[in-house]
Design an enzyme around this catalytic site. Structure first.
Site, PDB file in Angstrom:
ATOM      1  N   ARG A  70       0.846  -1.196   0.000  1.00 37.82           N
ATOM      2  CA  ARG A  70       0.000   0.000   0.000  1.00 37.82           C
ATOM      3  C   ARG A  70       0.880   1.245   0.000  1.00 37.82           C
ATOM      4  O   ARG A  70       2.099   1.164   0.172  1.00 37.82           O
ATOM      5  CB  ARG A  70      -0.906   0.029   1.242  1.00 37.82           C
ATOM      6  CG  ARG A  70      -0.142   0.023   2.551  1.00 37.82           C
ATOM      7  CD  ARG A  70      -0.955   0.506   3.725  1.00 37.82           C
ATOM      8  NE  ARG A  70      -0.249   0.285   4.987  1.00 37.82           N
ATOM      9  CZ  ARG A  70       0.732   1.028   5.467  1.00 37.82           C
ATOM     10  NH1 ARG A  70       1.170   2.058   4.769  1.00 37.82           N
ATOM     11  NH2 ARG A  70       1.303   0.747   6.621  1.00 37.82           N
ATOM     12  N   GLY A  71       0.248   2.392  -0.164  1.00 33.03           N
ATOM     13  CA  GLY A  71       0.961   3.647  -0.007  1.00 33.03           C
ATOM     14  C   GLY A  71       1.152   3.965   1.466  1.00 33.03           C
ATOM     15  O   GLY A  71       0.621   3.285   2.350  1.00 33.03           O
ATOM     16  N   ALA A 126      -7.777   2.592   9.135  1.00 30.62           N
ATOM     17  CA  ALA A 126      -7.698   1.980  10.465  1.00 30.62           C
ATOM     18  C   ALA A 126      -8.115   3.031  11.483  1.00 30.62           C
ATOM     19  O   ALA A 126      -7.375   3.984  11.753  1.00 30.62           O
ATOM     20  CB  ALA A 126      -6.286   1.488  10.746  1.00 30.62           C
ATOM     21  N   CYS A 149       3.270   6.651  10.681  1.00 31.37           N
ATOM     22  CA  CYS A 149       3.175   7.242   9.339  1.00 31.37           C
ATOM     23  C   CYS A 149       4.417   8.056   8.989  1.00 31.37           C
ATOM     24  O   CYS A 149       4.396   8.876   8.061  1.00 31.37           O
ATOM     25  CB  CYS A 149       1.917   8.096   9.203  1.00 31.37           C
ATOM     26  SG  CYS A 149       0.400   7.191   9.567  1.00 31.37           S
TER      27      CYS A 149
END
Length: 232
Positions: A88-89, A175, A191
């Protein structure tokens, strides 16, 4: 265009098992699209929306920096957590008990072909849901996800997002921290963003536990409205 979306709640399920399941659904949609293109078969593509709760796991997106994981393999094992580099990104995030994970696996040709709009709509689903609990959340410029107190020293993320898309078919998703042990976020730079906190609904609302089934129902209500979808 097929706007029917099949909803499944997988309960608590291992991340890798769920990832493989997502990949199978994703590939089936892609295969249908390829067949339609080659043979002009005119087959409808399916859409799915998975809810799941994962055991403790850290996942690193394809553009992420593994140094944002602050644990060794031994320390991961002691915490009963696993780690995966995935497709995913985004950078690194945590999934675990008390977190509502949503994986929309959609053919955006059935809705709209705009990934930026897709991400903004997913954020809006979360923002509208949290507003029903009296929580004022918003976007943070340049940082996908949903936050509180953006632009202040107290900015904190309540929902992380990361998606993959190919031929306008999506996988992975969001999430939302509902009743999460936030201590697990101390083991990463969430992140890849330094100096910003992470929070959970139960903490913000000052309660022991928020009803997760109620939250899921509200999420689906707003998803259905924004995507003009038919949920099955």
């Amino acid at each position: 265009m097929n706007k029917s979306v099949q909803v499944q709640d997988l309960g608590r399920k291992d991340f890798k098992v769920t990832w493989d399941y997502q990949e199978n659904l994703f590939k089936a949609i892609l295969d249908t699209k390829i067949k339609n293109r080659r043979e002009e078969a005119g087959l409808e593509t399916k859409n799915h929306f998975l809810f799941v709760e994962h055991p403790h796991v850290y996942t690193l997106g394809k553009s992420g920096d593994v140094s944002n994981l602050l644990l060794s393999e031994t320390e991961l094992a002691k915490k009963g957590a696993t780690f995966y580099k995935i497709n995913r990104g985004g950078d690194i995030t945590y999934h675990g008990p008390g977190q509502i994970v949503g994986y929309p696996i959609l053919d955006l040709d059935n809705f709209f072909t705009d990934i930026h709009k897709y991400l903004r709509y997913l954020e809006e689903v979360i923002i509208l849901t949290l507003a029903e609990y009296g929580l004022k959340t918003e976007r943070s410029p340049g940082e996908t996800g949903v936050w509180l107190d953006v632009g202040t020293p107290f900015a904190r993320k309540i929902c992380a997002m990361g998606v993959r898309a190919s031929r306008w078919v999506t996988m992975h998703g969001f999430a939302l921290n509902a009743n999460v042990d936030l201590g697990y976020f101390d083991n990463i730079i969430p992140c890849g963003i330094r100096g910003k906190a992470v929070t959970s609904m139960n903490v913000e609302l000052g309660v022991d536990k928020v009803d997760e089934n109620e939250i899921k129902a509200k999420l689906l209500k707003h998803f259905k409205h924004l995507f003009e979808a038919e949920l099955t």
